[in-house]
Design a protein around this motif. Structure first.
Motif, PDB file in Angstrom:
ATOM      1  N   GLY A  27      19.618  37.594  -9.088  1.00 41.28           N
ATOM      2  CA  GLY A  27      20.512  36.520  -9.509  1.00 41.28           C
ATOM      3  C   GLY A  27      21.647  37.018 -10.376  1.00 41.28           C
ATOM      4  O   GLY A  27      22.815  36.628 -10.179  1.00 41.28           O
ATOM      5  N   GLY A  28      21.347  37.857 -11.346  1.00 38.14           N
ATOM      6  CA  GLY A  28      22.377  38.384 -12.237  1.00 38.14           C
ATOM      7  C   GLY A  28      23.376  39.248 -11.496  1.00 38.14           C
ATOM      8  O   GLY A  28      24.591  39.199 -11.762  1.00 38.14           O
ATOM      9  N   TRP A  29      22.872  40.052 -10.559  1.00 40.91           N
ATOM     10  CA  TRP A  29      23.768  40.923  -9.779  1.00 40.91           C
ATOM     11  C   TRP A  29      24.686  40.094  -8.879  1.00 40.91           C
ATOM     12  O   TRP A  29      25.891  40.347  -8.807  1.00 40.91           O
ATOM     13  N   GLN A  30      24.115  39.093  -8.214  1.00 44.79           N
ATOM     14  CA  GLN A  30      24.937  38.250  -7.338  1.00 44.79           C
ATOM     15  C   GLN A  30      25.985  37.478  -8.131  1.00 44.79           C
ATOM     16  O   GLN A  30      27.155  37.400  -7.734  1.00 44.79           O
ATOM     17  N   PHE A  31      25.587  36.921  -9.252  1.00 46.78           N
ATOM     18  CA  PHE A  31      26.513  36.127 -10.066  1.00 46.78           C
ATOM     19  C   PHE A  31      27.666  36.976 -10.593  1.00 46.78           C
ATOM     20  O   PHE A  31      28.843  36.614 -10.471  1.00 46.78           O
TER      21      PHE A  31
ATOM     22  N   SER B 253      33.671  42.131  -7.745  1.00 49.83           N
ATOM     23  CA  SER B 253      33.009  43.204  -6.994  1.00 49.83           C
ATOM     24  C   SER B 253      31.784  43.664  -7.785  1.00 49.83           C
ATOM     25  O   SER B 253      31.725  43.492  -9.002  1.00 49.83           O
ATOM     26  N   PRO B 254      30.795  44.252  -7.097  1.00 44.52           N
ATOM     27  CA  PRO B 254      29.620  44.781  -7.810  1.00 44.52           C
ATOM     28  C   PRO B 254      29.957  46.083  -8.512  1.00 44.52           C
ATOM     29  O   PRO B 254      30.996  46.706  -8.252  1.00 44.52           O
ATOM     30  N   LEU B 255      29.082  46.509  -9.425  1.00 39.89           N
ATOM     31  CA  LEU B 255      29.294  47.780 -10.100  1.00 39.89           C
ATOM     32  C   LEU B 255      29.316  48.929  -9.112  1.00 39.89           C
ATOM     33  O   LEU B 255      30.080  49.886  -9.246  1.00 39.89           O
TER      34      LEU B 255
END
Length: 378
Positions: free
Chosen positions: A286-290, A297-299
């Motif tokens: 959840g934290g990564w998607q949010f 963009s993701p890390l």
């Protein structure tokens, strides 16, 4: 029935193990167990007392507190360390034979006093590496004398890449398959830092699996939160948030792409509890998607959901009282049985304990064998 493998036991170090196995030129840096005038045995370094060397009994944590309170009151020790220390606490072949009385076939054995000194020796990288190397040399003896029943865990730091790679080569040649590392920053760098990629590759190439285990290691929380007296064995905040350093470290390795870049790299999480895993996996995804949406963009680009890397490459020890069957139903087959023998918070009857919690070897191959075996496989 497949062999039952305990993922967490401890082998006590002898009084002179470090001096016996350290580089002779660095013998002055060797840890030792030394008695005081009242009969208490102390783990020492450079004549500094790091902590009392207790003889623990499974299920009797209060005895440790009483022993330490007597020392604080300057009362004579009620026992002599060497007279009450059972031989199977420290001797590899005796421990291997003792496994049968516990209903076990094999056991992973971490150091005992090795859990007490890494943070305080960190001021001297030379002393840190020298004493780690001494234990690691002893691990080769444990492999031999354990007769295939004991799997010793080496002790490593990522602070010196050349030394680390040399240690991994030696450990691999000796048949050592696990190594304890701190779930903490490395001289200000996260574990996922690109400079560490060659180190993770070396773990894989040499068939040694890094493992996080509870210990007095570099801290992820500010020292201001540790209000306990200096002689306290375990700070309260560390006990309450036992799982936090490992959760932070594994999150860093997942969301910054380290596990994606090294798909053959496995990580063990031992004696850091397991009840947190189901909620953590939900928060991880959840934290990564949010944040990926919020920040644009993701890390690091990931082909899988973060939780899928955890499922693929991470395994977690689970005590019987944590009800691993219930956790498996929620989070998947991620968990390993453990006794923590012979520590006071551990047990001498792990198979019976798991049975009362609803897990038996014949029906739970992952818990009792497969998951820890995956960490031991080259």
């Amino acid at each position: 029935m497949t062999a039952i493998i305990d993922s967490d036991q401890h082998l006590f170090e002898s009084r002179t193990l470090w001096a016996d196995h350290i580089d002779p030129a660095l013998r002055d840096e060797a840890l030792a167990i030394v008695d005081d005038e009242l009969g208490y045995s102390w783990l020492t370094w450079r004549d500094h007392r790091l902590g009392i060397a207790d003889v623990q009994l499974p299920g009797d944590t209060g005895a440790i507190g009483r022993h330490r309170e007597r020392s604080r009151q300057h009362l004579p020790s009620e026992y002599r360390y060497d007279e009450v220390l059972p031989v199977h606490y420290w001797h590899p072949s005796a421990r291997a034979k003792h496994l049968a009385t516990m209903g076990l076939d094999q056991a992973v054995v971490f150091p005992n006093f090795g859990l007490l000194w890494e943070r305080r020796l960190s001021e001297s990288l030379t002393a840190l590496k020298a004493n780690m190397s001494a234990w690691n040399r002893w691990c080769a003896t444990v492999v031999t004398e354990g007769g295939g029943s004991l799997h010793p865990v080496a002790h490593l730091t990522l602070r010196d890449p050349i030394w680390l790679k040399s240690q991994l080569e030696g450990l691999s040649s000796a048949g050592v398959r696990l190594a304890m590392i701190a779930p903490a920053a490395v001289d200000g760098r996260p574990l996922s830092h690109p400079v560490h990629d060659s180190l993770w590759a070396a773990f894989v190439d040499h068939g040694v699996t890094p493992v996080f285990h509870v210990a007095d290691q570099p801290r992820v929380l500010d020292d201001a939160f540790y209000s306990d007296p200096d002689e306290s064995l375990v700070p309260v905040i560390e006990s309450v948030f036992l799982w936090v350093p490992a959760a932070i470290a594994i999150t860093d390795l997942i969301v910054n792409g380290t596990l994606a870049r090294h798909p053959a790299l496995h990580i063990g999480i031992v004696e850091l509890s397991s009840v947190w895993v189901p909620q953590y996996l939900m928060m991880l995804d959840g934290g990564w998607q949010f944040t990926s949406k919020l920040n644009g963009s993701p890390l690091s680009p990931l082909d899988l959901r973060p939780s899928e890397y955890f499922h693929r490459q991470v395994r977690v020890s689970s005590f019987s009282y944590e009800q691993p069957a219930r956790l498996t139903a929620k989070a998947g087959d991620l968990f390993m049985c453990c006794s923590d023998f012979p520590h006071s918070e551990g047990t001498a009857t792990p198979v019976e304990d798991y049975g009362r919690a609803g897990s038996v070897p014949d029906e739970n191959a992952g818990l009792f064998h497969d998951n820890i075996a995956a960490l031991l496989t080259r």
